[in-house]
Design a protein around this motif. Structure first.
Motif, mmCIF file in Angstrom:
data_model
loop_
_atom_site.group_PDB
_atom_site.id
_atom_site.type_symbol
_atom_site.label_atom_id
_atom_site.label_comp_id
_atom_site.label_asym_id
_atom_site.label_seq_id
_atom_site.Cartn_x
_atom_site.Cartn_y
_atom_site.Cartn_z
ATOM 1 N N ASP A 347 0.940 -1.323 0.072
ATOM 2 C CA ASP A 347 0.056 -0.213 0.077
ATOM 3 C C ASP A 347 0.783 1.197 0.075
ATOM 4 N N GLU A 348 2.139 1.345 0.731
ATOM 5 C CA GLU A 348 2.892 2.308 0.950
ATOM 6 C C GLU A 348 3.336 2.682 -0.558
ATOM 7 N N MET A 352 3.449 6.000 -3.128
ATOM 8 C CA MET A 352 4.925 6.466 -3.549
ATOM 9 C C MET A 352 5.099 6.642 -4.944
ATOM 10 N N PHE A 353 4.597 5.269 -5.904
ATOM 11 C CA PHE A 353 4.869 5.386 -7.149
ATOM 12 C C PHE A 353 3.357 5.078 -7.963
ATOM 13 N N GLY A 354 2.471 5.054 -7.410
ATOM 14 C CA GLY A 354 1.199 4.977 -8.161
ATOM 15 C C GLY A 354 1.093 3.030 -8.485
ATOM 16 N N GLY A 355 0.234 2.942 -9.262
ATOM 17 C CA GLY A 355 -0.119 1.423 -9.588
ATOM 18 C C GLY A 355 -1.064 0.769 -8.490
ATOM 19 N N LYS A 356 -0.907 -0.428 -8.333
ATOM 20 C CA LYS A 356 -1.948 -1.260 -7.794
ATOM 21 C C LYS A 356 -1.445 -2.303 -6.641
ATOM 22 N N ALA A 357 -1.650 -1.779 -5.350
ATOM 23 C CA ALA A 357 -1.244 -2.555 -4.248
ATOM 24 C C ALA A 357 -1.823 -3.802 -4.386
ATOM 25 N N GLY A 358 -0.999 -4.916 -3.778
ATOM 26 C CA GLY A 358 -1.402 -6.242 -3.977
ATOM 27 C C GLY A 358 -1.141 -7.131 -5.000
#
Length: 425
Positions: A347-348, A352-358
């Motif tokens: 999630d962090e 920081m970078f965008g995109g998709k956590a997980g």
């Protein structure tokens, strides 16, 4: 590893360098390697098809490339001694805990004990991917298995319950010749070289556009643009073959260096996967405490550049997963940047970078979908500029950069978990 697609890649790189005239001296370094392909596989344990079952790299096929049948037999300890294999292993499937010795050693001992196949299961969370390494006539068809899939099976076996297994692997292992390509500037101090590289091969399962077309093309583009400038120190570019089989090309290259030639390389910079779709800007966390002196200075150069451009970054383990490994083991400082492979974005990091956590940093890592649509062009461009900065910095001067020593990094060797992208124990 060196099939039609790879030969075409090598031809393209060499032809592009040859067009640059006499700015570089070019060489092809051929070396023998072992190539393995798994065409099909299946593992059934009792009534279950464990999702984590993964054939080891360089595994042989099951007998006659047909399914083999047997009971699972729990091997004692970590299966690193012949005494760990009970007589019941003969004609059955050895079930072996990961750890202590290499996967190849476990497979070989299982084969010597008469097993028809072997399974190495994890002692920690996660799957087991690995390579058997140098082929042995005693190797048997070998799978890796996650702790999650292995736990209930181990419980049954320890309770005295019989668990039968069906194992099938259709695979080929062959000896081939393949090639590293090296380009070195004619100009600059030939006794003080900055070296960088990416790998030219991909896994059999996919085209390898991000892994590592992105890195190898970045290195080629920087080599092309450098011809517009003069250099004070020599710059040496490399395109490694056999990386996916266990860092074969870079290992071979370093092993052939005399001590005098070794010392001419002031540092090695590794550029593998520069444009992952769900990227993070990753810097190898190489310290001088655990690595040859200069590794930390290189790490700090990357960090300072990201900061200067108001970009976030994160540190990743310097654990032997890419072609810097052979250099560090032989006393040459090193480091690099990457954008992520099969690791899961937090999630962090999404903040920081965008995109998709997980999701994986590269959801197509080592798969058929690693094609021309599988590159984040923004990340690739940003990192190519950083690669150019790293080359320019040391091509101009090594002022403030530690002098070379002959000391290899003992602390590094004790801490590495990988040799290439695969676990080795």
């Amino acid at each position: 590893m060196t099939h039609a697609g790879h030969w075409a890649t090598l031809s393209y790189i060499y032809a592009a360098l040859a067009e640059l005239g006499d700015y570089y001296t070019l060489s092809n370094q051929s070396f023998p390697a072992v190539s393995g392909n798994v065409w099909e596989s299946r593992l059934v344990l009792g009534n279950d098809l464990p999702k984590s079952a993964s054939p080891m790299g360089l595994t042989p096929a099951t007998k006659n490339k047909q399914p083999v049948y047997g009971d699972l037999v729990l091997v004692e300890n970590e299966g690193c001694s012949a005494d760990d294999y009970p007589k019941a292993v003969e004609g059955n499937v050895a079930f072996i805990l990961r750890g202590e010795c290499s996967f190849g050693a476990k497979s070989e001992l299982a084969g010597k004990a008469g097993a028809v196949a072997a399974i190495v299961y994890n002692y920690e969370k996660g799957d087991v991917h690995g390579t058997l390494g140098s082929p042995s006539p005693h190797h048997v068809a070998t799978f890796g298995l996650s702790l999650e899939d292995a736990k209930p099976v181990v419980k049954k076996l320890k309770a005295g319950t019989t668990v039968d297994a069906i194992a099938f692997i259709d695979a080929d292992v062959e000896s081939i010749l393949t090639t590293n390509i090296i380009a070195q500037t004619v100009g600059g101090d030939q006794d003080n070289c900055v070296m960088l590289g990416g790998h030219s091969d991909s896994v059999a399962e996919g085209p390898g556009i991000n892994d590592d077309g992105s890195g190898s093309l970045t290195v080629l583009e920087v080599a092309t643009q450098l011809t517009k400038f003069s250099v004070n120190n020599c710059v040496r570019f490399a395109w490694w073959a056999g990386e996916e089989e266990g860092l074969l090309g870079s290992d071979y290259y370093v092993s052939t260096l005399s001590s005098e030639e070794n010392r001419k390389i002031r540092l090695f910079m590794d550029y593998d996967m520069m444009g992952s779709p769900n990227f993070a800007y990753q810097v190898y966390n190489a310290s001088n405490d655990a690595n040859p002196a200069g590794s930390q200075e290189l790490r700090d150069l990357y960090v300072e550049w990201y900061k200067a451009h108001d970009l976030n970054y994160t540190f990743i383990p310097f654990d032997g997963r890419s072609d810097y490994d052979g250099f560090i083991r032989n006393g040459i400082p090193g480091g690099g940047i990457a954008t992520g492979a099969e690791g899961v974005k937090t999630d962090e990091e999404a903040t920081m970078f965008g995109g998709k956590a997980g999701d994986w940093y590269d959801p197509c890592y080592h798969q058929l979908c690693d094609d021309v649509s599988n590159v984040n062009l923004t990340a690739w461009e940003v990192n190519t500029k950083l690669v150019a900065h790293s080359v320019a910095t040391f091509a101009v001067s090594f002022k403030g950069f530690p002098e070379r020593t002959d000391v290899a990094a003992g602390a590094y060797e004790k801490s590495v978990k990988y040799h290439g992208h695969k676990l080795v124990i």
